[in-house]
Design a protein around this motif. Structure first.
Motif, PDB file in Angstrom:
ATOM      1  N   ASN A  23     -25.390 -20.724 -76.374  1.00 35.96           N
ATOM      2  CA  ASN A  23     -25.534 -22.015 -77.037  1.00 35.96           C
ATOM      3  C   ASN A  23     -26.212 -22.985 -76.095  1.00 35.96           C
ATOM      4  OD1 ASN A  23     -23.536 -23.707 -75.602  1.00 35.96           O
ATOM      5  ND2 ASN A  23     -21.996 -22.478 -76.632  1.00 35.96           N
ATOM      6  N   ILE A  24     -26.743 -24.059 -76.683  1.00 35.51           N
ATOM      7  CA  ILE A  24     -27.510 -25.020 -75.895  1.00 35.51           C
ATOM      8  C   ILE A  24     -27.393 -26.397 -76.513  1.00 35.51           C
ATOM      9  CG2 ILE A  24     -29.635 -24.491 -77.148  1.00 35.51           C
ATOM     10  CD1 ILE A  24     -31.103 -24.894 -74.429  1.00 35.51           C
ATOM     11  N   SER A  25     -27.422 -27.405 -75.669  1.00 33.60           N
ATOM     12  CA  SER A  25     -27.467 -28.795 -76.103  1.00 33.60           C
ATOM     13  C   SER A  25     -28.419 -29.525 -75.169  1.00 33.60           C
ATOM     14  CB  SER A  25     -26.067 -29.426 -76.048  1.00 33.60           C
ATOM     15  OG  SER A  25     -25.664 -29.577 -74.706  1.00 33.60           O
ATOM     16  N   SER A  26     -28.539 -30.808 -75.350  1.00 35.07           N
ATOM     17  CA  SER A  26     -29.472 -31.568 -74.517  1.00 35.07           C
ATOM     18  C   SER A  26     -28.977 -31.718 -73.077  1.00 35.07           C
ATOM     19  CB  SER A  26     -29.714 -32.947 -75.128  1.00 35.07           C
ATOM     20  OG  SER A  26     -28.496 -33.639 -75.265  1.00 35.07           O
ATOM     21  N   HIS A  27     -27.710 -31.451 -72.831  1.00 34.74           N
ATOM     22  CA  HIS A  27     -27.162 -31.623 -71.488  1.00 34.74           C
ATOM     23  C   HIS A  27     -26.496 -30.381 -70.902  1.00 34.74           C
ATOM     24  CE1 HIS A  27     -27.411 -35.764 -73.048  1.00 34.74           C
ATOM     25  NE2 HIS A  27     -27.850 -35.981 -71.833  1.00 34.74           N
ATOM     26  N   GLY A  28     -26.498 -29.271 -71.644  1.00 39.10           N
ATOM     27  CA  GLY A  28     -25.842 -28.087 -71.110  1.00 39.10           C
ATOM     28  C   GLY A  28     -26.128 -26.845 -71.922  1.00 39.10           C
ATOM     29  N   MET A  29     -25.643 -25.722 -71.402  1.00 38.78           N
ATOM     30  CA  MET A  29     -25.829 -24.446 -72.087  1.00 38.78           C
ATOM     31  C   MET A  29     -24.756 -23.474 -71.653  1.00 38.78           C
ATOM     32  SD  MET A  29     -29.089 -22.843 -70.027  1.00 38.78           S
ATOM     33  CE  MET A  29     -30.135 -24.170 -70.527  1.00 38.78           C
ATOM     34  N   VAL A  48     -23.311 -24.872 -62.264  1.00 36.00           N
ATOM     35  CA  VAL A  48     -22.221 -24.205 -62.980  1.00 36.00           C
ATOM     36  C   VAL A  48     -21.009 -25.136 -63.042  1.00 36.00           C
ATOM     37  CG1 VAL A  48     -20.669 -22.217 -63.007  1.00 36.00           C
ATOM     38  CG2 VAL A  48     -23.025 -21.931 -62.222  1.00 36.00           C
ATOM     39  N   ARG A  49     -20.504 -25.347 -64.261  1.00 34.43           N
ATOM     40  CA  ARG A  49     -19.298 -26.162 -64.449  1.00 34.43           C
ATOM     41  C   ARG A  49     -18.064 -25.290 -64.658  1.00 34.43           C
ATOM     42  NH1 ARG A  49     -19.347 -31.774 -64.035  1.00 34.43           N
ATOM     43  NH2 ARG A  49     -17.240 -31.328 -64.669  1.00 34.43           N
ATOM     44  N   ILE A  95     -23.225 -24.239 -67.986  1.00 32.05           N
ATOM     45  CA  ILE A  95     -24.182 -24.873 -67.094  1.00 32.05           C
ATOM     46  C   ILE A  95     -24.415 -26.303 -67.561  1.00 32.05           C
ATOM     47  CG2 ILE A  95     -26.515 -24.756 -66.111  1.00 32.05           C
ATOM     48  CD1 ILE A  95     -24.869 -22.240 -65.524  1.00 32.05           C
ATOM     49  N   MET A  96     -24.203 -27.267 -66.670  1.00 35.79           N
ATOM     50  CA  MET A  96     -24.528 -28.662 -66.960  1.00 35.79           C
ATOM     51  C   MET A  96     -25.918 -28.924 -66.401  1.00 35.79           C
ATOM     52  SD  MET A  96     -22.547 -32.183 -66.121  1.00 35.79           S
ATOM     53  CE  MET A  96     -21.588 -32.154 -67.613  1.00 35.79           C
TER      54      MET A  96
END
Length: 118
Positions: A39-45, A80-81, A94-95
């Motif tokens: 998954n992916i967003s504008s700030h992380g994956m 890595v968060r 991942i942030m």
């Protein structure tokens, strides 16, 4: 370590795809490989692979996103968060460290990919 990415815009890929990544620590390249983008967003994956990333504050993860052939590939860096294990595979949150322009490019790419894969 428990971490929940609270974002209103997150796209879960119906057919996860492999993307290249590079691990860098203190300006030294540690490992190159491919991971499955879940998954992916504008700030992380969220990535899944069989390589055990070292959890270190200075570790940077660089990925190349080429989800839509009509758009230019984007190279983004993050850290890595969280990490979890599923059998012999590892999931990584991942942030991303993106500026406003990269964030906008990423959102455009995600929306285009989502339209093409409905």
């Amino acid at each position: 370590m428990r971490y929940r990415r609270q974002e209103t815009f997150r796209y879960i890929l119906p057919n996860p795809r492999f993307i290249p990544y590079r691990l860098v620590w203190e300006d030294k390249e540690l490992h190159d490989g491919e991971a499955m983008l879940l998954n992916i967003s504008s700030h992380g994956m969220k990535l899944r692979c069989d390589y055990l990333f070292p959890l270190s504050e200075g570790l940077k993860v660089t990925v190349t996103l080429d989800l839509v052939p009509m758009l230019q590939a984007i190279e983004v860096t993050g850290h890595v968060r969280h990490r979890s294990q599923m059998g012999s595979l590892y999931d990584y949150g991942i942030m991303l460290d993106t500026n406003a322009e990269e964030t906008q490019q990423l959102v455009t790419m995600i929306k285009s990919y989502a339209r093409e894969n409905q």
